[in-house]
Design an enzyme around this catalytic site. Sequence first.
Site, PDB file in Angstrom:
ATOM      1  N   ILE A 448       0.851  -1.207   0.000  1.00 42.83           N
ATOM      2  CA  ILE A 448       0.000   0.000   0.000  1.00 42.83           C
ATOM      3  C   ILE A 448       0.880   1.249   0.000  1.00 42.83           C
ATOM      4  O   ILE A 448       0.760   2.136   0.832  1.00 42.83           O
ATOM      5  CB  ILE A 448      -1.013   0.003   1.164  1.00 42.83           C
ATOM      6  CG1 ILE A 448      -1.601  -1.390   1.378  1.00 42.83           C
ATOM      7  CG2 ILE A 448      -2.143   0.994   0.859  1.00 42.83           C
ATOM      8  CD1 ILE A 448      -2.629  -1.464   2.495  1.00 42.83           C
ATOM      9  N   HIS A 449       1.804   1.276  -0.957  1.00 41.94           N
ATOM     10  CA  HIS A 449       2.704   2.413  -1.161  1.00 41.94           C
ATOM     11  C   HIS A 449       2.338   3.138  -2.464  1.00 41.94           C
ATOM     12  O   HIS A 449       3.205   3.543  -3.225  1.00 41.94           O
ATOM     13  CB  HIS A 449       4.150   1.926  -1.230  1.00 41.94           C
ATOM     14  CG  HIS A 449       4.672   1.392   0.065  1.00 41.94           C
ATOM     15  ND1 HIS A 449       5.828   0.643   0.161  1.00 41.94           N
ATOM     16  CD2 HIS A 449       4.197   1.504   1.328  1.00 41.94           C
ATOM     17  CE1 HIS A 449       6.042   0.317   1.430  1.00 41.94           C
ATOM     18  NE2 HIS A 449       5.071   0.824   2.155  1.00 41.94           N
ATOM     19  N   LEU A 450       1.063   3.296  -2.699  1.00 41.25           N
ATOM     20  CA  LEU A 450       0.574   3.811  -3.981  1.00 41.25           C
ATOM     21  C   LEU A 450       1.064   5.234  -4.224  1.00 41.25           C
ATOM     22  O   LEU A 450       0.949   6.099  -3.360  1.00 41.25           O
ATOM     23  CB  LEU A 450      -0.954   3.753  -3.970  1.00 41.25           C
ATOM     24  CG  LEU A 450      -1.690   3.752  -5.304  1.00 41.25           C
ATOM     25  CD1 LEU A 450      -3.039   3.077  -5.140  1.00 41.25           C
ATOM     26  CD2 LEU A 450      -1.888   5.154  -5.832  1.00 41.25           C
TER      27      LEU A 450
END
Length: 519
Positions: A448-450
């Site tokens: 979840i490092h978008l």
Amino acid sequence: MRPGGAWDVVIVGGGSAGSVLAARLSEQPDRRVLLLEAGAAPRRVADFPAVTRDGATVAGSVPGHEASWTFRTELAPGRDYDLVRGRILGGSSAVNGGYFVRPRPTDLARWAEAGGDAWSYERALPALRALETDLDHGATAIHGGSGPMPVRRAGGDHPVARAFTAAALGTGYPAEPDKNAPGPAGVGPVPQNVIAGVRRNAAMQYLLPVLDRPNLEIRGGAVAQRIRFAGTRAIGVELAGGEVAWGDEIVLCAGSIASPHLLLLSGIGPADELARHGIRPVADLPGVGRDFTDHPDLTIAWHAREEALPGAPLDGGAFAVALNLSADQGVSGDLELLVGLRPLDELLPGLGMPRHMPVILGLQSEHARGRLALASADPAAAPVIAHHYLSTAHDRALAREGLRVGADLLRRPEFAGVFAGLAELDDDTLRSDRALDAWALAHLGTAIHLCGSARMGRADDPGAVTDGAGRVHGVTGLRVADTSILPVAPTRGPAASAVLIGEIIAGAMRGEAVMPAAA
């Protein structure tokens, strides 16, 4: 003419970048700043929920928790997943793993190509120093000694951390004693913003000390629904319930999912997509929501010798050591093996996780690109998200390399004192490319490092949404300041990068030079 009672700046989102921006801009006493946070807005460290303070778990990132938003995505065909983002002052820095690693100089060089020299390592280094108090190194030429964010490398004496470090060094991988310094990638301690077991999120460090400023107001429970425009000038933020927060300048710091979603709802995005949903286009920017990057991850689960694990609480975070490898070290791209110090059922309580120890493999330079789009014009409807993970031969090869490196390290003699076997992977799977590809798809997750869902770039770049100062192309009075604007995700985790974004955009709004990239 601005409406009566308008603020000089309205900031949407009190996460990592938004907290920095509100604190830095309100240093100027004649600049009135309103910060809108959709979640709770605690005013003391003790008021933050216990799970957001406890740096030894990531319990606040469990889907459905009151301190988080939960978004659904399709990581790959047939592999749906819940994305959890912070919904509280401090944003995702209040619920993440406490990993606070800077972007690499090569990451900053790529960002500078799109956003200008302010994003280069040389220009960003003063901001990186100013934002931190490095409790290990103190003030040096590359580290800060008096900034808001405390940074410490703790947990290296844990038996799992010691064993993994010895295994990596025994394999021949280089030591990387300071992951916030330039130099070759390798194995070393993870810089954390977890101090004495407490996750010190960006709001704690930037905002709580300045709550008494008369020119700064922070509102919790303020859910933004769209931006109001007069022609192509942004003039306010419409909130759930109908209130409008009027401002001379609007800055979206709502995160790389909510910020592009707000742009689309407000008429900023691909004109054809907006028209399908009955939204009048204000600016036709096809890049909104398109071609984002993220870090796929895969958990290499293993059985520990329980007697080898300490029962005492951890001073640092849930992760203490990592092995980073880059393409110039014989792998296909950038890889990270992040070692968890607690079993999965303790890291993510309440989800029925097994009592396995994790090594989390991250693909840090994947080639796949994702897409975020509107589901409808209703602000309450979550956007449609697809990551397209493992859709390229490069990414599948990188995953296979990482899984094999991780499994080999765990079975090294240096790990024998704590290791009691792999929990899921077996030799037959590890030997077969086809079987390993199938295993990776079935076990696929995301860090979840978008990043890059409203990426910066020149005005003549058809995929660019903002410039290097966060200003949205085609309109005035509107900026984005969060990881949405990064053209590509950093090759380490983005928590420190999000704080840096707040510092750089605050500098631009104070009039410091942020030069556009050359045409």
